[in-house]
Scaffold this motif. Structure first.
Motif, short mmCIF file in Angstrom:
data_model
loop_
_atom_site.label_atom_id
_atom_site.label_comp_id
_atom_site.label_asym_id
_atom_site.label_seq_id
_atom_site.Cartn_x
_atom_site.Cartn_y
_atom_site.Cartn_z
N LEU A 570 101.95 44.03 147.08
CA LEU A 570 102.11 42.58 147.17
C LEU A 570 103.41 42.29 147.89
O LEU A 570 104.47 42.76 147.48
CB LEU A 570 102.13 41.95 145.78
N ARG A 571 103.32 41.50 148.94
CA ARG A 571 104.53 41.18 149.72
C ARG A 571 104.71 39.67 149.77
O ARG A 571 103.86 38.90 149.34
CB ARG A 571 104.42 41.77 151.13
N LYS A 572 105.84 39.26 150.36
CA LYS A 572 106.11 37.84 150.49
C LYS A 572 105.37 37.24 151.68
O LYS A 572 105.24 36.02 151.77
CB LYS A 572 107.62 37.61 150.67
N ASP A 573 104.91 38.07 152.60
CA ASP A 573 104.43 37.55 153.88
C ASP A 573 102.92 37.41 153.99
O ASP A 573 102.38 37.33 155.09
CB ASP A 573 104.94 38.44 155.02
N GLY A 574 102.22 37.39 152.85
CA GLY A 574 100.76 37.35 152.92
C GLY A 574 100.14 36.01 152.60
O GLY A 574 98.91 35.92 152.47
N MET A 575 100.92 34.95 152.47
CA MET A 575 100.38 33.65 152.09
C MET A 575 99.39 33.14 153.13
O MET A 575 99.62 33.29 154.33
CB MET A 575 101.51 32.63 151.90
N ARG A 576 98.31 32.49 152.65
CA ARG A 576 97.28 31.98 153.56
C ARG A 576 97.06 30.50 153.31
O ARG A 576 97.07 30.04 152.15
CB ARG A 576 95.96 32.73 153.34
N PRO A 577 96.89 29.73 154.35
CA PRO A 577 96.60 28.29 154.17
C PRO A 577 95.43 28.08 153.23
O PRO A 577 94.42 28.79 153.30
CB PRO A 577 96.29 27.81 155.59
N GLY A 578 95.57 27.13 152.34
CA GLY A 578 94.54 26.85 151.35
C GLY A 578 94.79 27.51 150.01
O GLY A 578 94.19 27.12 149.00
N ASP A 579 95.67 28.53 149.98
CA ASP A 579 95.98 29.18 148.71
C ASP A 579 96.67 28.22 147.75
O ASP A 579 97.38 27.28 148.17
CB ASP A 579 96.92 30.38 148.92
N ALA A 580 96.47 28.45 146.47
CA ALA A 580 97.22 27.73 145.43
C ALA A 580 98.48 28.50 145.09
O ALA A 580 98.49 29.74 145.13
CB ALA A 580 96.36 27.56 144.19
N ILE A 625 96.56 40.32 141.04
CA ILE A 625 95.83 41.14 142.02
C ILE A 625 94.32 40.99 141.82
O ILE A 625 93.55 40.86 142.78
CB ILE A 625 96.26 42.62 141.91
N ALA A 626 93.90 40.99 140.54
CA ALA A 626 92.47 40.87 140.25
C ALA A 626 91.90 39.54 140.72
O ALA A 626 90.70 39.44 140.98
CB ALA A 626 92.24 41.03 138.74
N HIS A 627 92.74 38.54 140.85
CA HIS A 627 92.29 37.22 141.30
C HIS A 627 92.64 36.97 142.77
O HIS A 627 92.68 35.83 143.23
CB HIS A 627 92.87 36.12 140.42
N GLY A 628 92.88 38.06 143.50
CA GLY A 628 93.02 37.97 144.95
C GLY A 628 94.35 37.46 145.45
O GLY A 628 94.43 36.90 146.56
N ALA A 629 95.43 37.65 144.69
CA ALA A 629 96.75 37.18 145.15
C ALA A 629 97.07 37.74 146.53
O ALA A 629 96.89 38.93 146.79
CB ALA A 629 97.82 37.58 144.15
N SER A 630 97.54 36.86 147.40
CA SER A 630 97.84 37.27 148.77
C SER A 630 99.32 37.53 148.99
O SER A 630 99.71 38.21 149.94
CB SER A 630 97.36 36.19 149.75
N ALA A 631 100.19 36.98 148.12
CA ALA A 631 101.63 37.17 148.24
C ALA A 631 102.26 36.92 146.88
O ALA A 631 101.71 36.20 146.05
CB ALA A 631 102.24 36.23 149.28
N CYS A 632 103.43 37.55 146.68
CA CYS A 632 104.08 37.40 145.37
C CYS A 632 105.56 37.71 145.49
O CYS A 632 105.97 38.54 146.31
CB CYS A 632 103.41 38.34 144.36
N THR A 633 106.36 37.06 144.67
CA THR A 633 107.77 37.39 144.53
C THR A 633 108.21 36.98 143.13
O THR A 633 107.55 36.17 142.48
CB THR A 633 108.62 36.68 145.59
N GLY A 714 110.03 34.01 136.34
CA GLY A 714 108.61 34.35 136.47
C GLY A 714 108.24 34.77 137.87
O GLY A 714 109.10 34.94 138.76
N LEU A 715 106.95 34.94 138.09
CA LEU A 715 106.40 35.31 139.39
C LEU A 715 105.88 34.06 140.09
O LEU A 715 105.27 33.20 139.46
CB LEU A 715 105.27 36.31 139.24
N LEU A 716 106.12 33.99 141.38
CA LEU A 716 105.55 32.95 142.24
C LEU A 716 104.54 33.64 143.13
O LEU A 716 104.91 34.55 143.89
CB LEU A 716 106.63 32.26 143.06
N ALA A 717 103.29 33.24 143.05
CA ALA A 717 102.24 33.93 143.80
C ALA A 717 101.30 32.92 144.46
O ALA A 717 101.12 31.80 143.96
CB ALA A 717 101.44 34.85 142.88
N SER A 718 100.72 33.33 145.56
CA SER A 718 99.67 32.53 146.21
C SER A 718 98.33 33.19 145.92
O SER A 718 98.16 34.40 146.08
CB SER A 718 99.93 32.45 147.73
N VAL A 719 97.38 32.37 145.47
CA VAL A 719 96.06 32.85 145.04
C VAL A 719 95.02 31.95 145.70
O VAL A 719 95.23 30.74 145.83
CB VAL A 719 95.94 32.77 143.50
#
Length: 759
Positions: A570-580, A625-633, A714-719
């Protein structure tokens, strides 16, 4: 955490936060003794003042008006506050045994823990009755009883067992409050039935006949049925039985009698009286051990038995503080001489009270106002603090006597300290401290603490890649064990945020110089807390370095393992438009601990923040990860906005934050509204240039918390948006109760500022 200006020479440990000990804390705050460290161990940060408890039950006061904030008082007094339950004493080793943490050493010990209901003496009482003692735990029981009465349809019968001053006053307070509650719900207050049981022929046996007569009339006028010569011998669901064999129905049973000493006191070897209370001399020292003092209800004065009344506990505070000081200074102790008569102000539920002192008696609304004035004045002593002169010089005579070895260590501790390798903590001290710390063993740790060498040697398993991170910071609390836990949890956060599994940790610590025994215990407490967290994460402590410094500090270099194909990273650079955007833990540690340092935070706010900081992010990552997280920090010192800016820039996207959705730690809204911010906040605020609509959002109450630096956050993630709700539900099921969606990822725009705020 305050840096000690002189080395710690002696430790006084206070068990319990009763009326005597809060007096001790205040008196030592007003006249500190260099080289003396106080530690208070208590299960409850909010300690109730018994004199105002009936007024709270009756609804005349709110919770904070009748509780002393023990953590805040300890902070004012320069005293360490350990929130834990004491379960015993090892007198041979001079250690206090606690439920959660390692033993706490003492040179002098004082116990002020009140009394414990002896419900086991009456069949069924432990399961069916609501005990008033210990008072510190009564609030949760009272609130539960209040809820049951509100929800109960029809007549409710409440039985109060014990007709001393406490039982009578509590009966009238409960009746006053509950009748008002039913009336407010549109129900008939006469649905309530109260019964008061006395084992003897009278009520209030320690008060004069006029006082007893007043309360007998008040009870009768208010419909409370008084049962004399009715010792309760059995309690069951829905009824109780008295010695004569007669049965009485009761929906609720409140127990205000037969209190004794805490069960763990029986294992200490201290002399106890027939009720299990500590027998003490007139110096308040235990008959058995002169290094152990006791005061308040848990103490039994050998020369003169005293009633278990709060007035004695309060007045013991001054002589107890003086004798604790004197024993450390090796001076003769003073005798505590309790008054023969004392003033009791007993309320009748409403704003009316009775004054009783010996044969004197008075009653009226004016007595309640007098009691209210006395009680509020007493509470102000422990809630309104004048600024203290930290640099005030003590009298030359107040020097703690030391033996020859201790004198040499103390001189070394205050002398000009060497640098370089001369600043290391001594090998003997370090080896003794670490010998009691037990890191887990791992097959891939070839050389570590179990076979120490110049460096640790690790094997990187085939197919794995190494993840490496480092964190280090000064202590922000006076509890080294808890600080060690949070420092380790914080350092592990980066490994978890990338989807890695921790392998090994190398520690770097600084410890203030002092007597060897004090330095050893500080190192042990800190590393015991840290090692427990590392072990839970499957991370082996393999080595480290410990040196002297003015302030306690701790950090770790952590190695982790991850799939060498980087498929699960999981990296910081994987965020995708439309993610929550999902945040797993609430914000606010920076402002809360800044407020604590200014004595402007409630202790329970700090308790909740410390609990949050100890919650590991480990379980959250597989869920993301199980819910498809694209980025995390993980959120740390740069705050929410700083970390989000890093993610959007590296991902080539924009983001929108809903300010109203931000989860906050209890008290954070209040402290940030008061303008209290961390010392790092001004640097973080410079990132406001990343906000597209900053002027429109500036006055939102949550706006400053975008910049609040987090410790063990906590963790900040895009899902993916379609999986966000399920992800949040799963996180909450794992214990991340405040996990929430705080915004969304947007396509990159032509604007320079990547972040938009929604208010």
């Amino acid at each position: 955490m305050r840096a000690a200006s002189t080395p710690i020479l002696r430790d006084i440990v206070l068990i319990g936060g009763g009326h005597s000990h809060v007096g001790v804390l205040r008196m030592f705050a007003m006249q500190r003794l260099p080289g003396l460290r106080l530690t208070v161990i208590c299960t409850d940060t909010d300690t109730p003042y018994s004199g105002m408890l009936p007024g709270y039950i009756a609804g005349h006061y709110d919770f904070d008006a009748v509780h002393i904030d023990l953590r805040r008082l300890a902070e004012f007094a320069g005293t360490r506050y350990f929130r834990d339950e004491v379960i015993g004493i090892n007198r041979a080793a001079r250690q206090v045994l606690c439920r959660q943490r390692p033993p706490v050493p003492y040179d002098v010990l004082s116990i002020n823990i009140g009394s414990t209901p002896q419900l086991a003496r009456v069949e069924g009482a432990a399961e069916q009755a609501v005990p008033v003692k210990p008072i510190r735990r009564f609030n949760e029981r009272w609130l539960a009883l209040l809820g049951r009465v509100r929800a109960h349809a029809g007549t409710t019968t409440i039985a109060v067992v014990g007709a001393g001053a406490g039982g009578v006053e509590l009966t009238l307070a409960m009746q006053y409050r509950l009748r008002g509650e039913l009336a407010a719900l549109g129900r008939d207050p006469d649905e309530l039935r109260f019964h008061l049981f006395s084992a003897s022929a009278s009520i209030l046996p320690t008060h004069n006949a006029a006082v007893r007569g007043v309360f007998e009339r008040v009870l009768s006028e208010r419909g409370v049925i008084l049962h004399r010569h009715c010792e309760v011998v059995e309690v069951a669901a829905g009824h109780l039985r008295v010695r004569s064999g007669e049965m009485f129905a009761a929906d609720e049973i409140v127990w205000v009698t037969q209190a004794g000493g805490a069960p763990w006191l029986r294992e200490t070897g201290l002399a106890l009286d027939g009720e299990g209370f500590i027998r003490v001399r007139n110096t308040l020292q235990s008959e058995t051990d002169p290094l152990i003092f006791a005061a308040g209800d848990c103490a039994s004065l050998t020369d003169r038995p005293l009633e278990k009344a709060g007035v004695f506990a309060v007045r013991m505070g001054k002589p107890l503080a003086e004798n604790l000081r004197r024993i450390v200074l090796c001076q003769p102790l003073l005798a505590y001489r309790p008054q023969r008569r004392w003033l009791a102000l007993i309320s009748t539920g409403d704003r009316h009270a009775v004054a009783s002192r010996g044969w004197l008696f008075a009653r009226g609304d004016w007595v309640w106002r007098w009691k209210d004035w006395i009680d509020r004045r007493f509470m102000r002593r422990f809630s309104e603090f004048a600024p203290m002169d930290e640099n005030a010089s003590p009298a030359p005579s107040e020097a703690i006597p030391l033996d020859a070895a201790e004198q040499t260590q103390a001189i070394s501790a205050i002398a000009m300290r060497c640098g370089g390798c001369g600043a290391k903590v001594g090998a003997t001290v370090l080896s003794r401290a670490l010998a009691r710390v037990h890191p887990i063993a791992r097959d891939d740790v070839l050389i570590g603490l179990y076979a120490p060498d110049d460096a640790a040697v690790l094997r990187v398993p085939l197919g794995s890649a190494l993840v490496h991170t480092v964190d280090f910071f000064r202590a922000f609390i006076d509890d080294p064990w808890l600080f060690g836990r949070i420092a380790a949890n914080h350092a592990l956060g980066d490994i978890f945020a990338m989807g890695g599994a921790p392998q090994s940790a190398t520690a770097i610590a600084t410890v203030p110089p002092g007597l060897e025994s004090k330095v050893e215990d500080t190192v042990f407490q800190m590393m015991a807390g840290a090692t427990a967290v590392l072990n839970e994460a499957g991370c082996a402590l393999v080595g480290g370095h410990t040196g002297e410094g003015r302030e306690l500090a701790l950090g770790f270099a952590i190695n982790g393992l991850i799939d060498a194909t980087l498929a699960c990273i999981l990296r910081k650079d994987g965020m995708r438009p439309g993610d929550a955007l999902i945040l797993s833990k609430p914000l606010g540690t920076g402002t809360l601990f800044a407020a604590q340092a200014r004595l402007q935070a409630r202790g329970r706010w700090i308790d909740a923040a410390l609990e949050s900081m100890q919650q590991s992010n480990q379980a959250a990552v597989p869920c993301l990860i199980a819910h498809g997280a694209s980025a995390c920090t993980d959120l740390t010192g740069f705050g929410l906005l700083g970390h989000l800016v890093e993610m959007t820039r590296s991902s080539g996207v924009d983001a929108e934050i809903d300010l109203a959705a931000l989860p906050l730690l209890e008290g954070a809204a209040e402290t940030i509204a008061a303008g209290i911010v961390s010392s790092l906040q001004p640097a973080n605020v410079r990132l406001r240039r990343a906000l597209r609509n900053q002027p429109e959002s500036l006055h939102h109450p949550n706006y400053p918390l975008l910049f609040d630096p987090q410790t063990a956050g906590g963790l900040l993630a895009s899902v993916p948006a379609e999986k966000a709700a399920d992800c949040i539900a799963a996180l909450r099921g794992l214990g991340y109760a405040r996990a929430i969606c705080i915004g969304r990822v947007l396509p990159a725009s032509e604007a320079v500022e990547p972040i938009t705020l929604r208010t």
